[in-house]
Scaffold this motif. Structure first.
Motif, PDB file in Angstrom:
ATOM      1  N   ARG A  90       0.546  -1.345  -0.108  1.00  0.00           N
ATOM      2  CA  ARG A  90       0.162  -0.198   0.096  1.00  0.00           C
ATOM      3  C   ARG A  90       1.143   1.273  -0.015  1.00  0.00           C
ATOM      4  O   ARG A  90       0.686   2.263  -1.061  1.00  0.00           O
ATOM      5  CB  ARG A  90      -0.605   0.010   1.321  1.00  0.00           C
ATOM      6  CG  ARG A  90      -1.817   1.458   1.212  1.00  0.00           C
ATOM      7  CD  ARG A  90      -3.064   1.201   2.364  1.00  0.00           C
ATOM      8  NE  ARG A  90      -3.574   2.237   1.977  1.00  0.00           N
ATOM      9  CZ  ARG A  90      -4.177   2.156   3.245  1.00  0.00           C
ATOM     10  NH1 ARG A  90      -4.797   1.306   4.337  1.00  0.00           N
ATOM     11  NH2 ARG A  90      -5.449   3.360   3.402  1.00  0.00           N
ATOM     12  N   ALA A  91       2.021   1.185   0.986  1.00  0.00           N
ATOM     13  CA  ALA A  91       2.859   2.865   0.480  1.00  0.00           C
ATOM     14  C   ALA A  91       3.643   2.713  -0.677  1.00  0.00           C
ATOM     15  O   ALA A  91       3.861   3.655  -0.860  1.00  0.00           O
ATOM     16  CB  ALA A  91       3.711   2.421   1.570  1.00  0.00           C
ATOM     17  N   ARG A  92       4.062   1.214  -1.216  1.00  0.00           N
ATOM     18  CA  ARG A  92       4.576   1.572  -2.538  1.00  0.00           C
ATOM     19  C   ARG A  92       3.105   2.423  -3.799  1.00  0.00           C
ATOM     20  O   ARG A  92       4.440   3.164  -4.195  1.00  0.00           O
ATOM     21  CB  ARG A  92       5.216  -0.178  -2.827  1.00  0.00           C
ATOM     22  CG  ARG A  92       6.128  -0.358  -2.633  1.00  0.00           C
ATOM     23  CD  ARG A  92       7.018  -1.124  -3.189  1.00  0.00           C
ATOM     24  NE  ARG A  92       6.245  -2.419  -3.403  1.00  0.00           N
ATOM     25  CZ  ARG A  92       6.185  -3.459  -2.017  1.00  0.00           C
ATOM     26  NH1 ARG A  92       6.977  -3.761  -1.212  1.00  0.00           N
ATOM     27  NH2 ARG A  92       5.519  -4.693  -1.653  1.00  0.00           N
ATOM     28  N   SER A  93       2.414   1.369  -3.504  1.00  0.00           N
ATOM     29  CA  SER A  93       0.892   2.415  -4.494  1.00  0.00           C
ATOM     30  C   SER A  93       1.132   2.657  -3.968  1.00  0.00           C
ATOM     31  O   SER A  93       0.686   4.997  -4.894  1.00  0.00           O
ATOM     32  CB  SER A  93       0.365   1.227  -4.437  1.00  0.00           C
ATOM     33  OG  SER A  93      -1.096   1.833  -4.796  1.00  0.00           O
ATOM     34  N   ASN A  94       0.758   4.306  -2.722  1.00  0.00           N
ATOM     35  CA  ASN A  94       0.995   5.462  -2.648  1.00  0.00           C
ATOM     36  C   ASN A  94       1.992   6.501  -3.398  1.00  0.00           C
ATOM     37  O   ASN A  94       2.149   7.650  -3.431  1.00  0.00           O
ATOM     38  CB  ASN A  94       0.688   5.773  -1.393  1.00  0.00           C
ATOM     39  CG  ASN A  94      -0.486   5.186  -0.394  1.00  0.00           C
ATOM     40  OD1 ASN A  94      -1.255   5.508  -1.241  1.00  0.00           O
ATOM     41  ND2 ASN A  94      -0.618   5.293   0.802  1.00  0.00           N
ATOM     42  N   ILE A  95       3.259   5.820  -2.679  1.00  0.00           N
ATOM     43  CA  ILE A  95       4.813   6.222  -3.742  1.00  0.00           C
ATOM     44  C   ILE A  95       4.591   6.420  -5.476  1.00  0.00           C
ATOM     45  O   ILE A  95       4.747   8.030  -5.504  1.00  0.00           O
ATOM     46  CB  ILE A  95       5.670   5.665  -3.237  1.00  0.00           C
ATOM     47  CG1 ILE A  95       6.475   5.528  -2.077  1.00  0.00           C
ATOM     48  CG2 ILE A  95       6.816   6.594  -3.809  1.00  0.00           C
ATOM     49  CD1 ILE A  95       7.184   4.667  -1.161  1.00  0.00           C
ATOM     50  N   GLY A  97       1.367   6.841  -6.417  1.00  0.00           N
ATOM     51  CA  GLY A  97       0.410   7.768  -7.116  1.00  0.00           C
ATOM     52  C   GLY A  97       0.922   9.395  -6.651  1.00  0.00           C
ATOM     53  O   GLY A  97       0.380  10.114  -7.279  1.00  0.00           O
ATOM     54  N   ALA A  98       1.467   9.315  -5.538  1.00  0.00           N
ATOM     55  CA  ALA A  98       2.571  10.721  -6.193  1.00  0.00           C
ATOM     56  C   ALA A  98       3.025  11.326  -6.649  1.00  0.00           C
ATOM     57  O   ALA A  98       3.054  12.650  -7.017  1.00  0.00           O
ATOM     58  CB  ALA A  98       3.418  10.838  -4.387  1.00  0.00           C
ATOM     59  N   SER A 150       1.130   3.962 -11.785  1.00  0.00           N
ATOM     60  CA  SER A 150       0.473   3.973 -10.741  1.00  0.00           C
ATOM     61  C   SER A 150      -0.240   2.478 -10.625  1.00  0.00           C
ATOM     62  O   SER A 150      -0.878   2.227  -9.478  1.00  0.00           O
ATOM     63  CB  SER A 150      -0.222   4.999 -10.165  1.00  0.00           C
ATOM     64  OG  SER A 150      -1.198   5.438  -9.305  1.00  0.00           O
ATOM     65  N   PHE A 154      -0.991  -0.149  -7.848  1.00  0.00           N
ATOM     66  CA  PHE A 154      -2.161  -0.289  -7.409  1.00  0.00           C
ATOM     67  C   PHE A 154      -2.424  -2.055  -7.441  1.00  0.00           C
ATOM     68  O   PHE A 154      -3.561  -2.632  -5.907  1.00  0.00           O
ATOM     69  CB  PHE A 154      -3.101   0.589  -7.624  1.00  0.00           C
ATOM     70  CG  PHE A 154      -4.762   0.165  -7.292  1.00  0.00           C
ATOM     71  CD1 PHE A 154      -4.541   1.256  -5.557  1.00  0.00           C
ATOM     72  CD2 PHE A 154      -5.950   0.336  -7.552  1.00  0.00           C
ATOM     73  CE1 PHE A 154      -5.867   0.992  -5.019  1.00  0.00           C
ATOM     74  CE2 PHE A 154      -6.472  -0.539  -6.955  1.00  0.00           C
ATOM     75  CZ  PHE A 154      -6.581   0.454  -5.576  1.00  0.00           C
ATOM     76  N   TYR A 157      -1.031  -3.708  -5.030  1.00  0.00           N
ATOM     77  CA  TYR A 157      -1.487  -3.752  -3.519  1.00  0.00           C
ATOM     78  C   TYR A 157      -2.480  -4.372  -3.148  1.00  0.00           C
ATOM     79  O   TYR A 157      -2.760  -4.740  -2.113  1.00  0.00           O
ATOM     80  CB  TYR A 157      -1.932  -2.313  -3.524  1.00  0.00           C
ATOM     81  CG  TYR A 157      -2.820  -1.717  -2.542  1.00  0.00           C
ATOM     82  CD1 TYR A 157      -2.111  -2.403  -0.759  1.00  0.00           C
ATOM     83  CD2 TYR A 157      -3.764  -1.485  -2.507  1.00  0.00           C
ATOM     84  CE1 TYR A 157      -3.487  -1.959  -0.188  1.00  0.00           C
ATOM     85  CE2 TYR A 157      -4.914  -1.166  -1.567  1.00  0.00           C
ATOM     86  CZ  TYR A 157      -4.704  -1.554  -0.265  1.00  0.00           C
ATOM     87  OH  TYR A 157      -4.964  -1.443   0.721  1.00  0.00           O
TER      88      TYR A 157
END
Length: 481
Positions: A90-95, A97-98, A150, A154, A157
């Motif tokens: 989840r953290a990698r997906s947020n990275i 996505g940012a 991204s 996701f 994730y």
């Protein structure tokens, strides 16, 4: 002005295009239905809901087993690692996505510097104060590279979430299997100890008859050999029980508490026998491992789009706006405004074939994901088919084994009567005793195998994710796509 107005729709069209290939999920490489199996007798406990919606508390009614599963879900290290993997994904997906959003920062600086004057005879003191808002190297994702990266992150994730659910189902099934293995080892040990006690009494009787000169030394030697075999078997059963205890403790993740509820015998285990199998296509919706393989396919497909987009120009923007002044009091004077705008375009020209190799690698990885997805479906189909085959045959096999136990029991009783009447030798009696012992042990093995088959079918159909059936009904349905 007109050019700018025409450029905006062009940029919008480029940003809307995608180089990711359309994802075509392969058809399930299995038959449209499971092999036809004979029905389980209506007397067997049945479930009215699918296995995936049946809580494990309803499936396994033994309170001792329920407590052990609770402990395992709380303490098992493998499940804990799977949960941490979800958090990391989840953290990698947020990275990732940012990266599709601009990075804006605020900088404030103040400097003081003493320098020599031009005549080298005096010194000057320079002061500089600045406030700056900066947009740093924001990539205009015209060809979808950032977006597809991204999307891939996701999807991975989501795959990790499904992997965690699959790990929980596997853990619940493993604890149940280990518990029933422990129960089998315990009951077989107690049967061996009872048999050893009976055979020792027979040995003592043989020795007394030898002293009374009513039998020979051969009878005593045969009885001693039988007792020795039983003693060896008892030690083996004790070792099997200790190993089963160790395996169960490892799965639980902690020392087994002393206040566990009393154990239920294998013969009286309240395990649901009949589960509706549905169709093979239903497994795609109920088994987390298949949904995990599907999400990995989605991620691999997105990677192909990102590798294609790498061939096209990358446009990034760097801009800043702020104020700079030698005096703090006049810092925000409109005359002190400073700004910088630096767009950059980068087009790969020659990289020694690296981009083509990366695209080829992404395509191969997608093909691997397709093969893994198809293989996961085939494995799931076989697991269900095997369990259904067991459901259709175990009941009749156990019934036949019970008849065999009854027959050997009668045979032993008749052999004892004939031995006491002097019609048969002791060898016939010992053989009848061994046959009864072996048939009883075989009945325990069959009962354990039947319960293991029920557990296997429950897992194969996606059961074990929820503790209670109400929780399964309230769980949101996973979307595919």
């Amino acid at each position: 002005m007109m050019r700018r107005l025409l450029t905006l729709p062009l940029i919008g069209c480029l940003g809307a295009c995608s180089l990711t290939p359309a994802l075509q999920r392969p058809p399930a490489p299995v038959p449209a239905s499971f092999p036809v199996a004979s029905a389980v007798p209506a007397s067997a406990p049945a479930s009215a809901v699918p296995a995936s919606a049946l809580g494990w508390r309803a499936m396994f009614g033994d309170p001792r087993l329920q407590r052990l599963i609770d402990l395992a879900l709380e303490n098992n290290r493998d499940l804990r690692l799977a949960t941490l993997n979800v958090q990391a994904a989840r953290a990698r997906s947020n990275i990732e996505g940012a990266a599709s959003l601009p990075t804006v920062g605020l900088d404030a600086t103040h400097s003081r510097e003493r320098t020599l004057a031009t005549d080298a005879t005096s010194r000057e003191l320079d002061r500089q104060t600045g406030v700056n808002v900066a947009l740093s190297a924001f990539e205009l994702d015209l060809f979808g590279r950032v977006r597809t990266l991204s999307e891939a992150a996701f999807a991975r994730y989501l795959a990790s979430e499904q992997g965690r659910d699959a790990a929980q189902i596997a853990l619940v099934g493993a604890v149940a299997d280990a518990y029933f293995t422990q129960r089998l080892a315990d009951e077989q040990l107690r049967l061996s100890e009872r048999t050893l006690t009976d055979w020792r009494q027979s040995l003592e009787l043989a020795r007394l008859l030898k002293q009374a000169e009513q039998n020979s030394s051969l009878d005593v030697a045969q009885a001693e050999g039988q007792v020795a075999l039983a003693e060896a078997d008892v030690e083996g059963r004790r070792r099997a029980l200790a190993e089963a205890d160790n395996a169960l403790q490892l799965l639980v993740g902690s020392e087994l508490p002393g206040d566990l509820p009393p154990a239920v015998s294998l013969e009286r285990q309240p395990v649901i026998a009949r589960l509706p199998a549905g169709l093979p296509a239903d497994l795609l919706l109920t088994r987390p491992d298949l949904r995990q393989a599907e999400q990995m396919l989605v991620a691999a497909n997105a990677d192909v789009g990102a590798a294609r987009a790498a061939f096209f120009p990358q446009i990034s923007l760097t801009a800043s706006f702020g104020y700079a002044s030698a005096s703090l009091g006049s810092l925000f004077d409109p005359a002190r405004e400073v700004w910088r705008f630096a767009p950059q375009i980068s087009q790969p020209l020659f990289q020694g074939g690296r981009l083509r190799a990366e695209l080829r690698l992404a395509e191969v990885r997608k093909s691997e994901a397709v093969a893994q997805y198809e293989r996961a479906i085939q494995v799931a189909f076989r697991e269900v088919a095997d369990a259904l085959a067991g459901t259709a045959t175990f009941d009749r096999q156990i019934e036949a084994q019970r008849r065999a136990v009854s027959a050997t029991q009668r045979s032993l009783e008749l052999s004892e009567l004939r031995y006491r009447a002097g019609l048969d030798g002791r060898l016939d009696l010992l053989d009848a005793q061994r046959q009864l012992y072996a048939s009883r042990q075989a009945l325990l093995d069959l009962r354990r195998a039947e319960i293991a088959n029920r557990v296997a079918l429950y897992k194969a159909l996606g059961g074990g994710l929820h503790a209670d059936s109400d929780d399964a009904a309230a769980a949101p349905t996973e979307s595919r796509g």
